[in-house]
Motif scaffolding. Structure first.
Motif, PDB file in Angstrom:
ATOM      1  N   PHE A  81       0.828  -1.207   0.000  1.00 13.17           N
ATOM      2  CA  PHE A  81       0.000   0.000   0.000  1.00 13.17           C
ATOM      3  C   PHE A  81       0.862   1.256   0.000  1.00 13.17           C
ATOM      4  O   PHE A  81       0.493   2.278  -0.597  1.00 13.17           O
ATOM      5  CB  PHE A  81      -0.947   0.003   1.198  1.00 13.17           C
ATOM      6  N   VAL A  82       2.011   1.203   0.661  1.00 11.43           N
ATOM      7  CA  VAL A  82       2.939   2.341   0.620  1.00 11.43           C
ATOM      8  C   VAL A  82       3.410   2.568  -0.810  1.00 11.43           C
ATOM      9  O   VAL A  82       3.397   3.698  -1.322  1.00 11.43           O
ATOM     10  CB  VAL A  82       4.145   2.094   1.557  1.00 11.43           C
ATOM     11  N   TYR A  83       3.827   1.489  -1.479  1.00 10.88           N
ATOM     12  CA  TYR A  83       4.256   1.606  -2.882  1.00 10.88           C
ATOM     13  C   TYR A  83       3.102   2.082  -3.758  1.00 10.88           C
ATOM     14  O   TYR A  83       3.303   2.859  -4.699  1.00 10.88           O
ATOM     15  CB  TYR A  83       4.770   0.263  -3.404  1.00 10.88           C
ATOM     16  N   ALA A  84       1.894   1.611  -3.450  1.00 10.12           N
ATOM     17  CA  ALA A  84       0.723   2.009  -4.240  1.00 10.12           C
ATOM     18  C   ALA A  84       0.461   3.503  -4.122  1.00 10.12           C
ATOM     19  O   ALA A  84       0.134   4.169  -5.109  1.00 10.12           O
ATOM     20  CB  ALA A  84      -0.500   1.216  -3.796  1.00 10.12           C
ATOM     21  N   LEU A  85       0.604   4.058  -2.924  1.00 10.73           N
ATOM     22  CA  LEU A  85       0.395   5.490  -2.733  1.00 10.73           C
ATOM     23  C   LEU A  85       1.413   6.298  -3.537  1.00 10.73           C
ATOM     24  O   LEU A  85       1.073   7.324  -4.140  1.00 10.73           O
ATOM     25  CB  LEU A  85       0.485   5.847  -1.252  1.00 10.73           C
TER      26      LEU A  85
END
Length: 304
Positions: A14-18
């Motif tokens: 989710f961090v990479y997605a943001l």
């Protein structure tokens, strides 16, 4: 072990997605790339931990609010100084400008906050014990906040007037201007929003990394990989790409030494691009090339 790796992989995904969403928003709005997002993530963490919490003694909640407000203002300035003036000159100029901006941030931060890492005690700290498993509580906070942020962003873009205008500008800037949409103001809002996302990432990863100048280097690189993997220009693709990268690289440590886990994201990207160059959810319409120079007028009055 598997569940622990899965949870941490989803959180980092989710961090990479943001980060990938931040790339996507600016690309869809301006057709330009922002290569200073790693420094913006780091700056958000420093503003939160170094200025508001440690420096001014704010609570963590007030620090979040202050950081988001301050970075939104910075994003507005960035839009007027870099992205809007360079939007008609092609991606290369914006890449160089944002990289230089990132270098400026990287050199200013140690002068302002010092060279030593900043640690925040009891911030999103603790563990959960489930049987023999021990899972860091910060991963659950990251997942919850990221899911809420992504959901809010998708709802904003789908149901609000500004969000619908952003989608129109994404599809066709010229037609959007013809129907009365202020494309310039839309770009400012989009870039400011993308900078806020960077700050959000910076504040979320503070429990996992010390606040240092290099804390976001790997995150920013994998965020870009996630965006390309999912399909550059696609917000759902950015989310899918980020989660896939986070989960697969974590699960891979079962079979390979953890020091090599960063290689897996590059291998995944190469395989997907060989099979489907537009990415998993890409449409094939996105082309990351510089714009052609505007047509010029000959002496005879005809355009070439």
């Amino acid at each position: 072990m598997f569940v622990q790796l899965l949870v941490s992989g989803i959180a980092m995904g989710f961090v990479y997605a943001l980060v990938a969403i931040e790339y996507t928003l600016i690309w869809n709005s301006c057709s330009l790339l922002n290569f200073s997002h790693g420094q913006l993530i780091m700056l958000g963490a420093y503003i939160f931990g170094g200025t508001f919490v440690t420096g001014l003694g704010f609570s963590y909640a007030m620090g979040w609010i202050g950081t988001i407000a301050l970075v939104a203002i910075l994003g507005t300035i960035l839009a007027f100084v870099i992205f809007i003036p360079l939007k008609d000159f092609g991606s290369l100029y914006a890449i160089v400008a944002t990289m230089l901006f990132g270098i400026v941030i990287s050199n200013l931060v140690p002068l302002i906050y010092g060279i030593y890492p900043i640690h925040l005690n009891n911030y999103l700290s603790g563990i959960y014990k489930i049987g023999n498993m021990v899972i860091t509580r910060a991963y659950f906070y990251i997942i919850i906040v990221a899911v809420l942020a992504v959901t809010a962003l998708l709802c904003f873009m789908k149901y609000t007037k500004i969000g619908k205008a952003m989608r129109c500008v994404q599809e066709n800037k010229a037609m959007s201007a013809m129907v009365g949409i202020n494309v310039r103001a839309n770009m400012v809002i989009t870039i400011s929003l993308s900078c806020v996302i960077c700050a959000l990432v910076g504040m979320l990863v503070v429990p996992l990394f010390s606040i240092t100048v290099t804390m976001a280097d790997t995150i920013s690189m994998k965020g870009f990989i996630s965006g390309v993997l999912g399909g550059f220009g696609s917000v759902p693709g950015a989310i899918l790409g980020g989660i896939l990268v986070g989960v697969i690289e974590n699960i891979s440590t079962i079979y390979i030494p953890s020091v090599y886990k960063d290689i897996t994201s590059f291998l995944i990207l190469i395989v997907v691009l060989l099979i489907k160059p537009s990415g998993l959810l890409g449409t094939g319409k996105t082309k990351m090339t510089a714009k052609k120079p505007a047509a010029y007028t000959r002496k005879g009055g005809t355009k070439r």
